[in-house]
Design a protein around this motif. Structure first.
Motif, PDB file in Angstrom:
ATOM      1  N   ILE A 178      57.279 -30.889 -12.578  1.00 52.07           N
ATOM      2  CA  ILE A 178      57.866 -29.652 -12.067  1.00 52.07           C
ATOM      3  C   ILE A 178      58.624 -29.003 -13.213  1.00 52.07           C
ATOM      4  N   GLN A 179      58.224 -27.795 -13.579  1.00 54.42           N
ATOM      5  CA  GLN A 179      58.920 -27.046 -14.619  1.00 54.42           C
ATOM      6  C   GLN A 179      60.013 -26.213 -13.965  1.00 54.42           C
ATOM      7  N   CYS A 180      61.245 -26.558 -14.224  1.00 53.24           N
ATOM      8  CA  CYS A 180      62.370 -25.885 -13.567  1.00 53.24           C
ATOM      9  C   CYS A 180      62.707 -24.580 -14.282  1.00 53.24           C
ATOM     10  N   THR A 181      62.853 -23.514 -13.506  1.00 49.93           N
ATOM     11  CA  THR A 181      63.216 -22.205 -14.035  1.00 49.93           C
ATOM     12  C   THR A 181      64.193 -21.547 -13.072  1.00 49.93           C
ATOM     13  N   ALA A 182      64.686 -20.373 -13.468  1.00 51.15           N
ATOM     14  CA  ALA A 182      65.591 -19.633 -12.586  1.00 51.15           C
ATOM     15  C   ALA A 182      64.887 -19.227 -11.297  1.00 51.15           C
ATOM     16  N   GLY A 183      63.554 -19.150 -11.330  1.00 53.29           N
ATOM     17  CA  GLY A 183      62.801 -18.738 -10.149  1.00 53.29           C
ATOM     18  C   GLY A 183      62.334 -19.891  -9.275  1.00 53.29           C
ATOM     19  N   THR A 184      62.632 -21.121  -9.663  1.00 53.75           N
ATOM     20  CA  THR A 184      62.226 -22.276  -8.866  1.00 53.75           C
ATOM     21  C   THR A 184      63.028 -22.325  -7.573  1.00 53.75           C
ATOM     22  N   ASP A 185      62.331 -22.427  -6.440  1.00 48.30           N
ATOM     23  CA  ASP A 185      63.039 -22.486  -5.157  1.00 48.30           C
ATOM     24  C   ASP A 185      62.811 -23.848  -4.493  1.00 48.30           C
ATOM     25  N   GLU A 186      63.435 -24.033  -3.344  1.00 47.56           N
ATOM     26  CA  GLU A 186      63.362 -25.328  -2.663  1.00 47.56           C
ATOM     27  C   GLU A 186      61.937 -25.721  -2.297  1.00 47.56           C
ATOM     28  N   ASN A 187      61.114 -24.743  -1.955  1.00 48.53           N
ATOM     29  CA  ASN A 187      59.735 -25.047  -1.556  1.00 48.53           C
ATOM     30  C   ASN A 187      58.946 -25.693  -2.692  1.00 48.53           C
ATOM     31  N   GLN A 188      59.297 -25.360  -3.930  1.00 47.07           N
ATOM     32  CA  GLN A 188      58.594 -25.942  -5.069  1.00 47.07           C
ATOM     33  C   GLN A 188      59.088 -27.350  -5.387  1.00 47.07           C
ATOM     34  N   ILE A 189      60.240 -27.695  -4.841  1.00 50.86           N
ATOM     35  CA  ILE A 189      60.777 -29.039  -5.033  1.00 50.86           C
ATOM     36  C   ILE A 189      60.413 -29.933  -3.854  1.00 50.86           C
ATOM     37  N   ARG A 190      60.648 -29.458  -2.641  1.00 50.23           N
ATOM     38  CA  ARG A 190      60.478 -30.291  -1.445  1.00 50.23           C
ATOM     39  C   ARG A 190      59.045 -30.205  -0.907  1.00 50.23           C
ATOM     40  N   TYR A 191      58.707 -29.098  -0.275  1.00 57.32           N
ATOM     41  CA  TYR A 191      57.363 -28.885   0.273  1.00 57.32           C
ATOM     42  C   TYR A 191      57.275 -27.427   0.726  1.00 57.32           C
ATOM     43  N   GLY A 192      56.042 -26.961   0.919  1.00 59.50           N
ATOM     44  CA  GLY A 192      55.813 -25.628   1.458  1.00 59.50           C
ATOM     45  C   GLY A 192      54.869 -25.718   2.643  1.00 59.50           C
ATOM     46  N   TRP A 193      54.381 -24.564   3.072  1.00 59.21           N
ATOM     47  CA  TRP A 193      53.492 -24.531   4.239  1.00 59.21           C
ATOM     48  C   TRP A 193      52.252 -23.718   3.948  1.00 59.21           C
ATOM     49  N   ASN A 194      51.133 -24.200   4.465  1.00 57.11           N
ATOM     50  CA  ASN A 194      49.903 -23.421   4.476  1.00 57.11           C
ATOM     51  C   ASN A 194      49.997 -22.494   5.691  1.00 57.11           C
ATOM     52  N   TYR A 195      50.293 -21.229   5.436  1.00 59.31           N
ATOM     53  CA  TYR A 195      50.633 -20.337   6.544  1.00 59.31           C
ATOM     54  C   TYR A 195      49.445 -20.032   7.453  1.00 59.31           C
ATOM     55  N   ALA A 196      48.231 -20.113   6.909  1.00 56.89           N
ATOM     56  CA  ALA A 196      47.056 -19.917   7.770  1.00 56.89           C
ATOM     57  C   ALA A 196      46.980 -21.021   8.823  1.00 56.89           C
ATOM     58  N   LEU A 197      47.164 -22.288   8.379  1.00 52.63           N
ATOM     59  CA  LEU A 197      47.157 -23.412   9.324  1.00 52.63           C
ATOM     60  C   LEU A 197      48.391 -23.394  10.222  1.00 52.63           C
ATOM     61  N   ASP A 206      72.039 -24.668  -6.343  1.00 54.27           N
ATOM     62  CA  ASP A 206      71.742 -24.949  -4.937  1.00 54.27           C
ATOM     63  C   ASP A 206      70.396 -25.628  -4.784  1.00 54.27           C
ATOM     64  N   VAL A 207      69.435 -25.278  -5.655  1.00 49.26           N
ATOM     65  CA  VAL A 207      68.116 -25.909  -5.594  1.00 49.26           C
ATOM     66  C   VAL A 207      68.183 -27.322  -6.171  1.00 49.26           C
ATOM     67  N   GLN A 208      68.964 -27.495  -7.238  1.00 50.46           N
ATOM     68  CA  GLN A 208      69.145 -28.832  -7.812  1.00 50.46           C
ATOM     69  C   GLN A 208      69.604 -29.826  -6.747  1.00 50.46           C
ATOM     70  N   ASP A 209      70.506 -29.365  -5.894  1.00 48.96           N
ATOM     71  CA  ASP A 209      71.105 -30.284  -4.922  1.00 48.96           C
ATOM     72  C   ASP A 209      70.147 -30.713  -3.816  1.00 48.96           C
ATOM     73  N   THR A 210      68.951 -30.088  -3.756  1.00 46.86           N
ATOM     74  CA  THR A 210      67.958 -30.578  -2.800  1.00 46.86           C
ATOM     75  C   THR A 210      67.462 -31.975  -3.197  1.00 46.86           C
ATOM     76  N   LEU A 211      67.744 -32.370  -4.446  1.00 42.52           N
ATOM     77  CA  LEU A 211      67.307 -33.681  -4.927  1.00 42.52           C
ATOM     78  C   LEU A 211      68.229 -34.803  -4.478  1.00 42.52           C
ATOM     79  N   ILE A 212      69.442 -34.476  -4.029  1.00 41.81           N
ATOM     80  CA  ILE A 212      70.434 -35.514  -3.771  1.00 41.81           C
ATOM     81  C   ILE A 212      69.950 -36.532  -2.745  1.00 41.81           C
TER      82      ILE A 212
END
Length: 360
Positions: free
Chosen positions: A108-127, A164-170
């Protein structure tokens, strides 16, 4: 069939070495590790496998630092590699993951634009729209896949990511589980799972790690090479490896020119000549070992394609000037002072003085 990829992972480039170490490795291995901790250290620092296969050094430096990093990953503590830009943090991270998990691709390449979905998980919105929340609709990240597989996941430039995104790792680092409240379930980490994060000292104030997150990491600081000889050896080795992998036309041995690159970088980085007799203005850039390697590779390409096949002052000068001058005002002043007070009068450097003056 020719492999047309510009770069392969460490586990592919050094597959023979990893296989030789694994076949002869009879020592205890943590669960889901491909090698024992001792063999991982040998892979990083070089040596010989039990069957005599030579193992090249991937990192040149303090053995105790690498042993500490490997020992950390054998526990439930995550590893944070900290250091100035260009001190091989990403390089060490990649090779640790390759040796331990057999793959360095969970990244995972961390940047200012990295959000929680890129760390934890996201959703396939069609499904999600068609069937509602379900495991099938979950889009897994490198972190969740590493947890399921019991492998290493790498987080590059951790402090570039918002606090705030970093702390999703705790929760992941402390409880080894990732809750999925939408499904009233969680992903539990398998044995072998761990995190290697990197951050550089100069970015300390970008997004400081919270005290809660810091406690979850064991920090290993990777220093800059201690001596001119050590840094020159690293640059020579990596320039040769990179130039060969890029299939650059061969050139004559360039050891003396590499010494000049490293000397110039060290003196401008430290603000004094190697003998300590002359104080200098420092550059705004890091002038790291990694940048010295880039200058060497670029000079090789220039010498091979536009020169006579010898790396010389003409192929070095534009690459050196481009590496040093990041701030057009401050760095130009620093470089001009260095040229006049050091390069112009140094034995054997008159050609470099003329070539760099021509570029400036």
């Amino acid at each position: 069939m020719t492999d047309e990829r510009l770069r392969r992972g460490a586990e592919e480039i050094y597959a023979d070495e990893l296989e030789a170490l694994a076949e002869a490795d009879t020592r205890s291995r943590p669960e889901n590790w491909r090698l024992s901790p001792q063999a991982v250290v040998t892979y990083l620092l070089g040596g010989k496998a039990a069957d005599g296969t030579p193992i090249s050094a991937k990192y040149v430096g303090n053995r105790r630092l690498i042993e500490t990093a490997v020992a950390t990953l054998a526990t439930d503590r995550a590893l944070l590699l900290l250091g100035l830009p260009g001190t091989a943090k990403s390089w060490v991270s990649e090779h640790l993951a390759a040796a331990i998990s057999g793959s360095s691709q969970r990244l995972i390449q961390c940047t200012a634009g990295t959000d929680e979905n890129q760390i934890r998980y996201g959703w396939n919105y069609a499904l999600l729209l068609a069937k509602g929340p379900s495991i099938d609709a979950l889009v897994k990240t490198p972190l969740t896949r590493a947890m399921e597989e019991g492998t290493i996941v790498r987080l590059e430039e951790l402090t570039r990511m918002g606090s705030d995104v970093q702390d999703t790792l705790i929760t992941v680092l402390s409880e080894k589980t990732l809750p999925i409240p939408e499904l009233d379930t969680a992903i539990d980490a398998r044995r072998g799972f761990n995190v290697i994060a990197t951050a550089n000292n100069r970015d300390k104030g970008v997004n400081d790690l919270s005290s809660a997150l810091k406690r979850r990491f064991n920090v290993v600081v990777l220093p800059s090479p201690a001596t001119l000889e050590e840094e020159t050896g690293i640059v020579l080795k990596r320039v040769q490896e990179i130039g060969t992998s890029l299939s650059l036309p061969p050139i004559k041995p360039a050891d003396e020119e590499i010494v000049r690159i490293v000397t110039l970088f060290r003196e401008l980085r430290e603000g004094k000549t190697l003998n300590g007799k002359t104080k200098l203005k420092t550059s705004s850039g890091s002038l790291s070992t990694a940048e010295a390697i880039s200058v060497g590779v670029s000079a090789w390409a220039s010498a091979a394609h536009f020169g006579d096949g010898s790396m010389d002052a003409q192929s070095l000068a534009p690459n050196l000037v481009g590496a040093v001058i990041k701030d057009p005002v401050q760095d130009t002043v620093a470089l001009e002072e260095y040229l006049e007070s050091v390069v112009r009068t140094r034995d054997g450097w008159s050609d470099l003085y003329s070539a760099m003056r021509e570029v400036l």
